[in-house]
Write an enzyme that holds these catalytic residues in place. Structure first.
Site, PDB file in Angstrom:
ATOM      1  N   CYS A 133       0.797  -1.227   0.000  1.00 31.73           N
ATOM      2  CA  CYS A 133       0.000   0.000   0.000  1.00 31.73           C
ATOM      3  C   CYS A 133       0.831   1.279   0.000  1.00 31.73           C
ATOM      4  O   CYS A 133       0.882   1.993  -0.991  1.00 31.73           O
ATOM      5  CB  CYS A 133      -0.942   0.008   1.210  1.00 31.73           C
ATOM      6  SG  CYS A 133      -2.315  -1.156   1.085  1.00 31.73           S
ATOM      7  N   ILE A 134       1.466   1.577   1.118  1.00 32.89           N
ATOM      8  CA  ILE A 134       2.090   2.892   1.291  1.00 32.89           C
ATOM      9  C   ILE A 134       3.176   3.197   0.260  1.00 32.89           C
ATOM     10  O   ILE A 134       3.231   4.311  -0.247  1.00 32.89           O
ATOM     11  CB  ILE A 134       2.636   3.051   2.728  1.00 32.89           C
ATOM     12  CG1 ILE A 134       1.522   2.840   3.738  1.00 32.89           C
ATOM     13  CG2 ILE A 134       3.230   4.446   2.920  1.00 32.89           C
ATOM     14  CD1 ILE A 134       1.972   2.905   5.176  1.00 32.89           C
TER      15      ILE A 134
END
Length: 435
Positions: free
Chosen positions: A275-276
């Site tokens: 994700c990040i």
């Protein structure tokens, strides 16, 4: 309207047959939750090993127990297959496939496009399609919708399309698939209603409905971009505090006493996961379509990406103080996963540290109770034993798994470099240094 009412009725009385494409960290928990709610669920994955594992009632994901899977399989509520023709029997399907970035840091929709292609080929007369994979704002309306409409005509008559971003934190026992508010936005109001009702029945809680798929898509990107920027900020401050001979961890602790207007973030060897490090690049890429540069996001990403190099620089300086060089030094890295308590190596900053250690010809090893081997480097996790710790010139805490025997490290390691401040309250027999 008859198709809408038919699907809604099946959702309400649990007679709907549901599908999930992609049985990884996102798709498998969702498939199990749907089966536990009382629906019959078919999971689709191109990985034959995953399919066979689930059909045998076994789990390959730490957050989902084999008992939970076996119970649903035995009662006929959950099955897995790589035969996509079975989609013809479904009433609704969720897409949980990977949406990575390519080497140019642009969105790679290969898996999503492949999933949509299979759905279109095997599309029944009526179906609800929900995209859960994280992607850039506009994907549902601009990419997916036209492909489906070529087959069925206007969305919202017989086929319904919505976007509901996944919100799952692997390894987090407090926040799992249930108990986390879910966002949903459909192409039409009927699409939103059907999707919301399905997830309300599965999760046993109300959903937050938004006005469009774009808002739902953007909300997920904003969540992870918020984290990227704040982690980038604290990582930058950690580098500065090192130069100023200040303890960043004590600085954060002091700042955290403020009851308003502050939220603590913590530094580390970099960021990882699905994700990040990935999602904000969707935003950076999409912004260029509007002739806009997301400068803050890009700088934060650069800071985070530089942290593995900073960690290795600190390691080099520590060895220099001992009158040793990186080459041929014995260094053991504790933890390889991108975050604690998971076995996920995706985008792990520790892998970048390993690459640098290879470049500097370091005699390095690693210990990770969740990752037995790393094929890329042909390495196996070493045992965490007193004699092994004592043989190291440097022991580096890179991933702070809870199940690691930190007392053994404290008692036997000569020099410890702790990038997570995991051992700050322990008494160490050797030299202890924090990031």
């Amino acid at each position: 309207m008859r198709s809408y009412e038919n699907i809604l009725k099946k959702i309400e009385d649990y007679s709907a047959t549901l599908g999930v494409i992609g049985l990884g960290y996102v798709g498998l928990p969702l498939a199990v939750a749907k089966a536990q709610a009382g629906y019959r669920v078919v999971g689709f994955d191109v990985d034959t090993e995953r399919v066979n594992c689930l059909q045998a009632g076994s789990s390959y994901i730490r957050d989902i127990s084999s008992d939970d899977i076996k119970d649903q399989v035995v009662h006929g509520r959950l099955s897995a297959t790589n035969d996509f023709s079975i989609m013809k029997r479904l009433d609704a399907i969720s897409i949980c496939v990977p949406t990575p970035i390519d080497k140019y840091r642009q969105p790679d929709l290969t898996y999503l496009n492949a999933a949509i292609k299979e759905i279109v080929i095997h599309l029944p007369s009526t179906m609800l399609i929900i995209i859960n994979s994280t992607t850039f704002p506009g994907t549902t309306e601009e990419v997916v919708k036209p492909i489906i409409e070529k087959k069925v005509g206007a969305i919202g008559e017989d086929v319904f399309l919505a976007y509901s971003p996944e919100r799952i934190d692997p390894g987090n026992r407090q926040f799992q698939i249930k108990g986390i508010p879910r966002i949903v936005g459909g192409v039409t109001k009927q699409c939103t209603t059907l999707s919301a009702r399905l997830y309300e029945k599965v999760l046993k809680e109300k959903l937050y409905r938004v006005d469009s798929t774009g808002i739902a898509e953007m909300s997920k990107i904003v969540e992870n971009t918020f984290r990227l920027v704040n982690i980038g900020l604290i990582n930058e401050l950690a580098v500065l505090c090192h130069k100023m001979n200040l303890d960043i961890w004590k600085v954060i602790e002091a700042a955290s006493t403020k009851p308003y207007g502050y939220m603590p973030f913590y530094p580390g060897p970099g960021i990882g996961g699905h994700c990040i490090p990935v999602d904000p690049h969707y935003l950076v890429w999409k912004a260029k379509e509007y002739n806009y540069n997301t400068q803050l996001v890009e700088i934060a990403a650069q800071v985070n990406e530089s942290m593995p190099s900073f960690v290795v620089f600190r390691m080099t300086m520590m060895l220099n103080e001992m009158k040793k060089t990186m080459k041929d030094s014995n260094i053991c890295i504790i933890g390889a996963a991108y975050k604690k308590n998971v076995s996920d190596l995706r985008e792990s900053p520790v892998m970048k540290i390993f690459e640098l250690l290879e470049l500097y010809e370091v005699n390095w090893s690693y210990h990770d109770p969740h990752i037995a081997s790393i094929d890329l480097f042909e390495k196996n996790s070493v045992a965490l034993e007193p004699n092994i710790m004592a043989q190291q010139d440097l022991v580096v805490i890179a991933t702070d798994h809870d199940c690691i025997d930190y007392q053994c490290i404290a008692d036997h390691a000569n020099v410890i470099f702790d990038t997570r401040s995991k051992m700050s309250t322990m008494k160490c027999q050797g030299t202890y240094v924090k990031l």
